[in-house]
Design an enzyme around this catalytic site. Structure first.
Site, PDB file in Angstrom:
ATOM      1  N   GLU A  36      12.343  66.728 -63.341  1.00  0.00           N
ATOM      2  CA  GLU A  36      13.109  66.611 -62.103  1.00  0.00           C
ATOM      3  C   GLU A  36      12.395  65.688 -61.121  1.00  0.00           C
ATOM      4  O   GLU A  36      11.221  65.916 -60.808  1.00  0.00           O
ATOM      5  CB  GLU A  36      13.306  68.006 -61.481  1.00  0.00           C
ATOM      6  CG  GLU A  36      14.161  68.902 -62.365  1.00  0.00           C
ATOM      7  CD  GLU A  36      13.993  70.387 -62.082  1.00  0.00           C
ATOM      8  OE1 GLU A  36      13.480  70.743 -61.003  1.00  0.00           O
ATOM      9  OE2 GLU A  36      14.375  71.195 -62.943  1.00  0.00           O
ATOM     10  N   GLU A  67      15.742  73.755 -66.273  1.00  0.00           N
ATOM     11  CA  GLU A  67      14.444  73.813 -66.955  1.00  0.00           C
ATOM     12  C   GLU A  67      14.580  74.152 -68.435  1.00  0.00           C
ATOM     13  O   GLU A  67      13.776  73.703 -69.254  1.00  0.00           O
ATOM     14  CB  GLU A  67      13.513  74.800 -66.249  1.00  0.00           C
ATOM     15  CG  GLU A  67      12.824  74.231 -65.007  1.00  0.00           C
ATOM     16  CD  GLU A  67      13.701  74.196 -63.779  1.00  0.00           C
ATOM     17  OE1 GLU A  67      14.833  74.706 -63.850  1.00  0.00           O
ATOM     18  OE2 GLU A  67      13.274  73.665 -62.740  1.00  0.00           O
ATOM     19  N   HIS A 136       5.799  79.847 -55.492  1.00  0.00           N
ATOM     20  CA  HIS A 136       5.396  78.451 -55.715  1.00  0.00           C
ATOM     21  C   HIS A 136       3.875  78.286 -55.735  1.00  0.00           C
ATOM     22  O   HIS A 136       3.379  77.192 -55.489  1.00  0.00           O
ATOM     23  CB  HIS A 136       5.954  77.535 -54.611  1.00  0.00           C
ATOM     24  CG  HIS A 136       7.389  77.137 -54.797  1.00  0.00           C
ATOM     25  ND1 HIS A 136       8.422  78.029 -54.689  1.00  0.00           N
ATOM     26  CD2 HIS A 136       7.965  75.950 -55.080  1.00  0.00           C
ATOM     27  CE1 HIS A 136       9.572  77.406 -54.889  1.00  0.00           C
ATOM     28  NE2 HIS A 136       9.328  76.149 -55.131  1.00  0.00           N
TER      29      HIS A 136
HETATM   30  C1  TPP Z   1      14.174  76.702 -61.000  1.00  0.00           C
HETATM   31  C2  TPP Z   1      13.702  75.707 -60.019  1.00  0.00           C
HETATM   32  N1  TPP Z   1      13.588  74.421 -60.369  1.00  0.00           N
HETATM   33  C3  TPP Z   1      13.165  73.502 -59.497  1.00  0.00           C
HETATM   34  C4  TPP Z   1      12.825  73.864 -58.223  1.00  0.00           C
HETATM   35  C5  TPP Z   1      12.291  72.830 -57.258  1.00  0.00           C
HETATM   36  N2  TPP Z   1      13.284  72.531 -56.254  1.00  0.00           N
HETATM   37  C6  TPP Z   1      13.273  73.145 -55.067  1.00  0.00           C
HETATM   38  S1  TPP Z   1      14.552  72.697 -54.117  1.00  0.00           S
HETATM   39  C7  TPP Z   1      15.140  71.648 -55.309  1.00  0.00           C
HETATM   40  C8  TPP Z   1      16.375  70.882 -55.084  1.00  0.00           C
HETATM   41  C9  TPP Z   1      17.516  71.811 -54.938  1.00  0.00           C
HETATM   42  O1  TPP Z   1      18.654  71.098 -54.661  1.00  0.00           O
HETATM   43  P1  TPP Z   1      19.967  71.794 -54.162  1.00  0.00           P
HETATM   44  O2  TPP Z   1      20.272  72.964 -55.041  1.00  0.00           O
HETATM   45  O3  TPP Z   1      21.001  70.759 -54.028  1.00  0.00           O
HETATM   46  O4  TPP Z   1      19.615  72.409 -52.728  1.00  0.00           O
HETATM   47  P2  TPP Z   1      19.187  71.646 -51.397  1.00  0.00           P
HETATM   48  O5  TPP Z   1      17.693  71.613 -51.407  1.00  0.00           O
HETATM   49  O6  TPP Z   1      19.824  70.318 -51.410  1.00  0.00           O
HETATM   50  O7  TPP Z   1      19.668  72.510 -50.286  1.00  0.00           O
HETATM   51  C10 TPP Z   1      14.335  71.672 -56.418  1.00  0.00           C
HETATM   52  C11 TPP Z   1      14.529  70.880 -57.634  1.00  0.00           C
HETATM   53  C12 TPP Z   1      12.932  75.224 -57.884  1.00  0.00           C
HETATM   54  N3  TPP Z   1      12.573  75.676 -56.666  1.00  0.00           N
HETATM   55  N4  TPP Z   1      13.386  76.126 -58.782  1.00  0.00           N
END
Ligand code: TPP
Ligand code: TPP
Ligand code: MG
Ligand code: MG
Lengths: 332, 334, 332, 334
Positions: A36, A67, A136
């Site tokens: 990602e 994932e 985290h």
């Molecule tokens: C299972 C998982 N994968 C990756 C992440 C890392 N991560 C945190 S926020 C994010 C982006 C999320 O995007 P979205 O669902 O569009 O929400 P936004 O942040 O735009 O509100 C990612 C990849 C995570 N917290 N949990």
């Protein structure tokens, strides 16, 4: 990518990750990366910075937040001729793709009687101390230790990052590669060209005669700092950087304990179920006669990781805690 | 500047109250941003400035005993459900008075007493939890509904699929409200999703009704939520609402969000949910001074919150070892 | 459900599971069950037989194959007034819903500063020895031990199943309840009415003076059989049934080692990362002066579990291996 | 008895060969069943009798270098891809000559040399693997396709969702072939799924084309697979095929499958894939004796396989400690 292999240069651990990957991408066209935000964005920890620019979208693949798909794709591709390097952004997220690490990658070779080979590397940012809270910040190297069939790497310095990455990518077996969040900004000598550190060889990070400290990743600099502090009191601590949990270099540990007769294990994962238990139990068995004192472990306390710095420092290992443990052990 | 329809059935005073809530959230997020830059907020933050209308509009259509589950980007939901800016900012600033006693941090704001049952930092994990709370409401016959707010990126993770399926099969009183802000962290959702509306276009796979709405118009959000709540409470099961919105800050911390085209940013900034609400207020004949006064009150609340949070004490180090178990402690062995 | 609580009656472990659940369902209307094939089918191991007939579809819910939804639903319901008992059919499948066990259930109370309570029980069929192969045979109690915030129960006999189930369901904290596949057909005295075994109290399954054997679940009868065998040679082995990994009753273990000065740990999970490492390390630290011999562990070998009986028996603990280890330890 | 269309472009001799493959599978499954009852097969089995047309029809449309991924119910796929009944039965009987050296068992039959890359016992886990093999084919420009065969029950697990999404986004040459036999273990799929076709009705959520087909007609399966393969090889991405079929035995081991209504069982038994193929052969003018001879050959192959597997040696106990690592061993520490 900038060439950071010039001798004598100092680089960050973060840069070493990108460098280690880049060297393998250059060397072997079967190597490919996915994860990602690893592409144009260069990774949320900037550990893949420059790779997309150098190698392009055919080698560096940005994925959805999936994932299971990331690790499943990596495994399926590894089974069929590629050598994927998959990134799971934070090691806590192993929990949403654990099946691939626990049941698929480590077992397929065995349960097919050796028919299938899975040369895959799963990279991840591990560990706490940055105030990222309970979901985290975990050090989960012990989760992977529970799974026979995985090789487990956790470097403590930039040169080892590059050298162990080379071995990990060239390994025919699945390797979990823990990059420590707390070390990304730390600096060290750059790896020489063609630097390869074999898996399963611990390093004596500091030689000593009075007690053996076994450490891994972020606890290596912690143990070194504590050892330096205690040197003023006349204590000569040996610090072993395990570098890998599997293969586990117990020969080096037992040899050291044979000289020092005292063992302190410093691990970041929680005490309950921590990897230090496995090391301690081997020493309490095979090294029983070498010991002049109890085997001690400094590990995280058995609580989820709190957000506030002041609370988190209570829970995870610190130089102070290690120093105090050395004092107590030497006083035994 | 922003054209709004005058046909939605929301009264002037109610809308003014919603506007004020949005203003409080906006200013709290700005404060959080500044405090982060000043080094007084550690770790990370995911600010919801720009998303205010989703939280405030949806909450307006809920009962106080309904349940809300949010993501790490959840300050707006906590405040919309009644958390004070002070307890939120104190949490971010690692203070003992923080809403989670400084144990959770920005990503985990929770106000259980107001039915705000947590902010979750594993993408998608809380969708099954919301389904579970809805199942519980159904089992208890309480008439409550549960709402999961989540990002566009969450629509590609396994838990999303499992939650929507079970919610449909068991006809659970749950709302899945996607805040589609077009981006995950730094990568556009469109580049990793084969359908244009990542949440709504998946709903038919579960025979769940869905709407794509303007997430920047608090009145539109409130109305869509009210319709879905009505379905849920009357036993007709889940609804998917995809609210299109945009974040005003980067993804987290100091992300400058340079991956977003300038024209896109511009276009969305012109669709600021506060501006839209103000335009609506004007349409309803509310004098502009009323909105200004609401703004001023919001400013004052947040300024006082910042001051109080700054002045609050640090947590007791011993607190690190409480609250693991229901007995209050953390003992795991004898 | 047939009433199997009459004193003196002998029941199977399998029946005890259904009985233990049924008692709690009768006692508290907030208790509700969910899982795959647990309803009309009575569970693939027949451990929920009769529940659907007695309690109906409002209390016993058949789910899709959606383990994340199963645990997520259970947790969400537990947060809002219910007391769900969720079944994950085989413990190997924890890998597809690990996030709920690792990151959600055990952390939410802590990270909300105590605001949220999760009284949930996650039941699962654990362990090997039945020829189910690498993905349906694992003993994964050590996976859960790695996670602070979970209580961990693994009964070895029918009465304990009922008594520990009562405590698990009444616990305000999340409990993982391991039912051993190899024990389902085993028999023992039925639990008396209102039988409650508190969490975190080990049982002395056999008193002895020469060495302490620490065991759990299926390794308890294994250790007892080995101890009986060695009794003929004049060895008096004490067998401790831990019953729970968290809370972990080290007081009982240390007290016993204080008397016997020898410790053998018998665990089914793999040696690397196994729970015995944690127990051994505590004894090697706090009980160092009690020991007259190395601490020994009999655990599964560090390989995936093979299918063929003849191979599987090579890998998992057996009475023979335990007996041999006792002999070696007594000869030290 | 069974009506078949005579319009499909498959030749008589090819169909006869497919029929014989199906007969071999049917008899192998029957043998496995009997050996289980006789106590010579331990652990568990999940027999595919009734599903033969899916495996044989799909394999007929594949190249030898294509990849196949199956579930714990995978004997038919292993054999359709070239595994011998003998090596399969030897595996089930825990013999050294087993296809996985008796380390895998019934649930994990694998013949990597024939592109049959494994049978997986965690529901849904292999869908992302098949996508990965397809990604690899795309990266290497090999023109290969990958196929994941899975059950109806697998459509409700997270990995299904993630695999279909990524396959669509990256336009991977992968086929998702669902063997919808109406049941998971003992619970009907219809009771836990809100759409009638659990796989095909989800495909639009990923903009993937889908077909629901008669999974008991080998010609129909071959034709549908050929169309999907053609799309995949020409860069048009994944396809979902939902093949409706039925198992002749219970879910596993000695399950009597009493949860299935008698009329339903009856109806499906009348649609036996071998009968359908025989009817098709007749339509193509193949003399009935040819089919009988094919059957006899199948019977003989399986009888010989049983005898050879029975006579084969048990594995060397030391084999328990090989094949963890690529170096052949299992050493994890010094
Ligand atoms: C299972 C998982 N994968 C990756 C992440 C890392 N991560 C945190 S926020 C994010 C982006 C999320 O995007 P979205 O669902 O569009 O929400 P936004 O942040 O735009 O509100 C990612 C990849 C995570 N917290 N949990
Ligand atoms: C993740 C996971 N959950 C549950 C199981 C147990 N299990 C094995 S087969 C099966 C039913 C699968 O049904 P379906 O996908 O329709 O395939 P079929 O057996 O009908 O071919 C279940 C629930 C499993 N193996 N993996
Ligand atoms: Mg987003
Ligand atoms: Mg099925």
């Amino acid at each position: 990518m900038a060439d950071i292999s010039a001798l004598g240069q100092t680089v960050t651990y973060r840069e070493a990750v990108a460098e280690g990957i880049a060297r393998e991408l250059r060397r072997d066209p079967a190597v490919v990366c996915l994860g990602e935000d690893i592409g144009k964005a260069g990774g949320v920890f900037k550990t893949t910075q420059g790779l997309f620019e150098e190698f392009g979208p055919g080698r560096i693949w940005d994925t959805p937040i999936s994932e299971q798909a990331i690790l499943g794709l990596a495994m399926g591709a590894a089974m069929t001729g590629m050598r994927p390097i998959a990134e799971i952004m934070f090691s806590d997220f192993f929990a949403v793709c654990w099946d691939y690490l626990a049941n698929e990658m480590p077992k397929i070779r065995y349960m097919t009687g050796g028919q299938i080979t899975v040369p895959v590397v799963v990279r991840t940012a591990n560990g706490g101390g940055l105030g990222f809270g309970a979901q985290h910040s975990q050090a989960v190297e012990n989760w992977t230790l529970a799974i026979p069939g995985l090789k487990i790497v956790a470097p403590s310095n930039p040169a080892d990052v590059v050298g162990l990455m080379a071995s990990a990518v060239r390994s025919e077996d699945p390797v979990v590669f823990f990059e420590h969040k707390g070390l990304f900004a730390s600096k060290g000598p750059a790896a020489p060209a063609d630097h390869v550190v074999p898996l399963g060889q611990a390093a004596i990070a500091r030689a000593g005669t009075d007690l053996t400290i076994v450490a891994l990743a972020v606890t290596v600099p912690m143990a070194l700092a504590a050892a330096d502090r205690l040197a003023a009191d006349g204590v000569s601590a040996e610090v072993i950087d395990l570098r890998c949990l599997v293969p586990l270099d117990m020969a080096t540990v037992l040899e050291s304990v044979g000289r020092t007769s005292r063992l302190l294990i410093v691990e970041e994962n929680p005490y309950q179920g921590g990897w230090g238990g496995t090391v301690a139990s081997i020493v309490a068995d095979e090294g029983f006669e070498l010991l002049d004192a109890p085997v001690r472990r400094i590990a995280a306390d058995c609580v989820p990781l709190p957000f506030a710095d002041a609370l988190e420092q209570q829970v995870i290992p610190t130089v102070e805690k290690v120093a105090a443990a050395i004092r107590r052990l030497m006083a035994y | 500047m922003t054209a709004v329809a005058a046909t939605d059935d929301i009264g002037a005073s109610e809308l003014l109250a919603l506007y004020e809530q949005m203003a409080v959230i906006r200013r709290t997020e700005k404060a959080a941003h500044d405090l982060f830059l000043a080094g007084l907020v550690k770790g990370t933050t995911h600010l919801a400035a720009g998303h205010e209308a989703v939280a405030v509009g949806a909450s307006a259509a809920l009962r106080p005993d309904d349940y809300v589950f949010a993501t790490y980007r959840g300050h707006h939901h906590a405040i919309a459900r009644g958390a004070t800016p002070e307890e939120c900012l104190a949490e971010l600033m690692s203070k003992a008075t923080g809403i989670c006693k400084a144990k959770g941090g920005s990503m985990h704001l929770t106000k259980a007493s107001a039915g705000m049952l947590g902010s979750y930092a594993i993408v998608g994990a809380h969708l099954p939890l919301a389904a579970g709370a809805a199942w519980s409401a159904k089992l208890r016959g309480s008439g409550q509904v549960a709402v999961a707010f989540f990002g566009d990126g969450a629509t590609n993770i396994g838990a999303f699929h499992e939650a929507l399926n079970i919610a449909a099969v068991w006809s659970l009183p749950v709302l899945f409200i996607c805040e589609n802000n077009l981006y995950m962290e730094y990568t556009p959702i469109g580049s990793v999703t084969p359908v244009p509306n990542p949440a709504a276009d998946r709903a038919p796979a579960y025979a769940i009704p869905a709407e794509v709405i303007d997430g920047n118009d608090v009145v539109v959000v409130a109305a869509a939520t009210a319709r879905a709540v009505q379905r849920a409470r009357s036993g007709q099961g889940p609804t998917v609402i995809e609210a299109r919105t945009y974040r005003h800050f980067g993804h987290s911390r100091t992300d400058p969000a340079t991956y977003r085209p300038a024209e896109e940013v511009q276009e969305w900034m012109e669709r600021d949910p506060l501006d839209i609400a103000r335009a609506r207020l004007a349409t309803l004949g509310v004098p502009v001074e009323d909105a200004v006064r609401a703004d001023d009150r919001a400013a004052q609340v947040v300024a006082e919150a910042v001051a109080a949070a700054r002045a609050a004490p640090a947590p007791d180090p011993a607190d690190a070892f409480t609250d693991v178990w229901a007995d209050g402690g953390s003992q795991w062995r004898t």
